[in-house]
Design an enzyme around this catalytic site. Structure first.
Site, PDB file in Angstrom:
ATOM      1  N   HIS A   1      36.627  27.038  47.332  1.00 44.80           N
ATOM      2  CA  HIS A   1      36.243  25.622  47.179  1.00 44.80           C
ATOM      3  C   HIS A   1      34.947  25.476  46.392  1.00 44.80           C
ATOM      4  CE1 HIS A   1      39.141  24.905  50.469  1.00 44.80           C
ATOM      5  NE2 HIS A   1      38.615  26.019  50.963  1.00 44.80           N
TER       6      HIS A   1
ATOM      7  N   GLU B   1      33.361  27.195  25.680  1.00 42.38           N
ATOM      8  CA  GLU B   1      33.883  25.823  25.818  1.00 42.38           C
ATOM      9  C   GLU B   1      35.115  25.622  24.933  1.00 42.38           C
ATOM     10  OE1 GLU B   1      30.595  22.723  25.910  1.00 42.38           O
ATOM     11  OE2 GLU B   1      29.480  24.563  25.668  1.00 42.38           O
TER      12      GLU B   1
END
Ligand code: ARG
Length: 467
Positions: free
Chosen positions: A162, A296
């Site tokens: 998480h 990216e």
């Protein structure tokens, strides 16, 4: 002779006017299918040899056609081949050049062949070649990851679930997870090549041909396993494109996940790794910036690669048998996907090879957030024979107390621990740091340095033996 006005040499016979400019613009594929040049020539040579072998054309004509095709190939390689939009696609461009070179005999190359089986053959040959390049690049990235993993078999970092600190792990273990993912990506690419390796050549436009051709011969000459069994399937199926694109899309998703981690690790909040200046970019306004553009773009390109797959699925979904011109729309997304996955793989290899871990920062982060709480619970089970669920509860209460006192687990007093269970001894402090935690994770597939060192070594050996 009836006076027809179309100048189109390939199919002008029944036309009284030329294609409109608009039609030419929409219809033409030469701007992108020029890439099929080499495979188209190879397939034409194989087809011509077969026609001559089967006595469908004379040996003399076949030699003249093949010599012409070879001359055209040299011209193309030297950049002297002029591609013409009026000639629609690469197949007609080559045939027209051949006819300029050897005259009317050129017209015999298209005996017992259609552009439909021709383009399906070319695309299979082209994708097969590119898939092997992709497979090689995946291996190079796996090698980069496995050797970085070997260097960092005992470098400690936080493991997350998480995106919250969960348990300490080794950096080597983390990197080897990607080696495993990439090995399945490679398996999928290898699988694509196995299945696409059948020859559509000789299927004609859709129904086969009345000429006594030998399809086994062309199939073998082009390195295919066998001729495709059904001519309709052969000219109209593109599931080999879909499979390749979906394997590429899955691989790109894996690369995107790794790219995302590199971006996080480089960020100020993490500061887990450094990348050299030549793999990062600056800002045009903020002089202090060092940006992870390369990572990216790998992350961004996965969107484009998934898009290519979706494009092709949608192009295909409403097509009745057999060939329709919609199929020409397969090329741009395919070429784009093949090019960009190669770029992504290469970019990722260079980032992995050149990244330097900030071992101290990683180690500190791995020790925060009570990351060894599970170890404490395990200790209670292993040493005091408490059921795990009760140990979980006790540990939760200990953590809560630490939060209250603003201390870490290993800073707590033994006397306080004894209040939870008087059988707790000072031995418990031996397992409450990140290093001890990872050392104990020796179960199969676990993160212990011992396991990771062995796994990295095995991968490096396996990758070396692959060649
Ligand atoms: N350029 C075409 C394509 O990529 C070649 C096949 C053309 N076939 C036809 N029947 N018009 O699909």
């Amino acid at each position: 002779m009836v006076n027809k006005a179309s100048k189109n040499k390939m199919w002008g016979g029944r036309f009284s006017s030329d294609s409109s400019k608009l039609l030419q613009n929409v219809n033409s594929s030469i701007e992108f299918d020029y890439r099929l040049f080499e495979v188209d020539v190879e397939a034409s040579i194989a087809h011509t040899q077969m026609l001559s072998h089967c006595k469908i054309i004379t040996k003399k004509d076949s030699l003249s056609i093949i010599a012409g095709l070879k001359r055209i190939k040299i011209k193309f390689k030297k950049g002297n081949f002029k591609l013409s939009k009026e000639l629609e696609d690469i197949h007609m461009n080559i045939e027209s050049a051949l006819s300029k070179d050897i005259g009317d005999t050129a017209g015999r190359v298209h005996t017992a062949r259609s552009r439909n089986d021709q383009v399906a053959t070319d695309l299979r040959l082209y994708i097969r070649r590119k898939n092997f390049e992709i497979i090689d690049e995946i291996s190079l990235l796996q090698k980069a990851l496995a050797s970085k993993a070997e260097d960092n078999y005992k470098t400690i970092m936080p493991g997350y679930t998480h995106m919250q600190t969960a348990q300490p792990i080794t950096m080597g273990h983390h990197l080897l997870a990607y080696v495993e993912m990439l090995s399945r990506d490679k398996g999928r690419m290898i699988d694509c090549n196995k299945r696409l390796n059948e020859s559509p050549l000789g299927s004609g436009a859709l129904s086969g041909t009345s000429f006594p051709i030998n399809r086994k011969m062309t199939s073998k000459a082009l390195g295919f396993n066998n001729p495709m069994r059904n001519s309709l399937d052969a000219v109209s199926s593109r599931d080999f494109v879909l499979e390749t694109m979906s394997s590429i899309a899955i691989c790109s998703v894996h690369l995107s996940r790794l790219a995302e981690e590199i971006i996080l690790w480089l960020s100020d909040g993490f500061n887990f790794i450094e990348l050299p200046d030549n793999l990062t970019t600056g800002s045009s306004i903020m002089p202090q910036k060092k940006n992870p553009d390369l990572a990216e773009l790998v992350r961004g390109k996965s969107g484009r690669l998934i898009g290519s797959l979706i494009t092709m699925l949608i192009v295909m979904k409403g097509l009745p048998m057999a060939y329709s011109k919609d199929l020409q729309e397969d090329k741009e997304p395919t070429f784009d996907a093949l090019d960009n996955i190669l770029l992504c793989l290469q970019s990722m290899s260079s980032m992995i090879e050149n990244m330097v871990p900030n071992i101290k920062n990683m180690n500190e982060a791995a020790s925060r957030q009570f990351s060894t709480a599970t170890d404490l619970a395990d200790w209670l089970v292993q040493n005091l024979n408490i059921p795990f669920r009760s140990a979980h509860k006790i540990t939760g209460e200990i953590v809560s107390l630490c939060i209250e006192k603003n201390i870490t687990l290993d800073e707590i007093d033994l006397e306080i621990l004894k209040k939870f269970d008087e059988r707790i001894t000072k031995d418990i402090f031996n397992i409450l740091n990140a290093e001890k935690s990872v050392i104990r994770k020796t179960s199969e597939g676990g993160t212990s340095p011992k396991n990771v060192k062995r796994a990295a070594g095995l991968w490096l050996k396996r990758l070396k033996d692959e060649k």
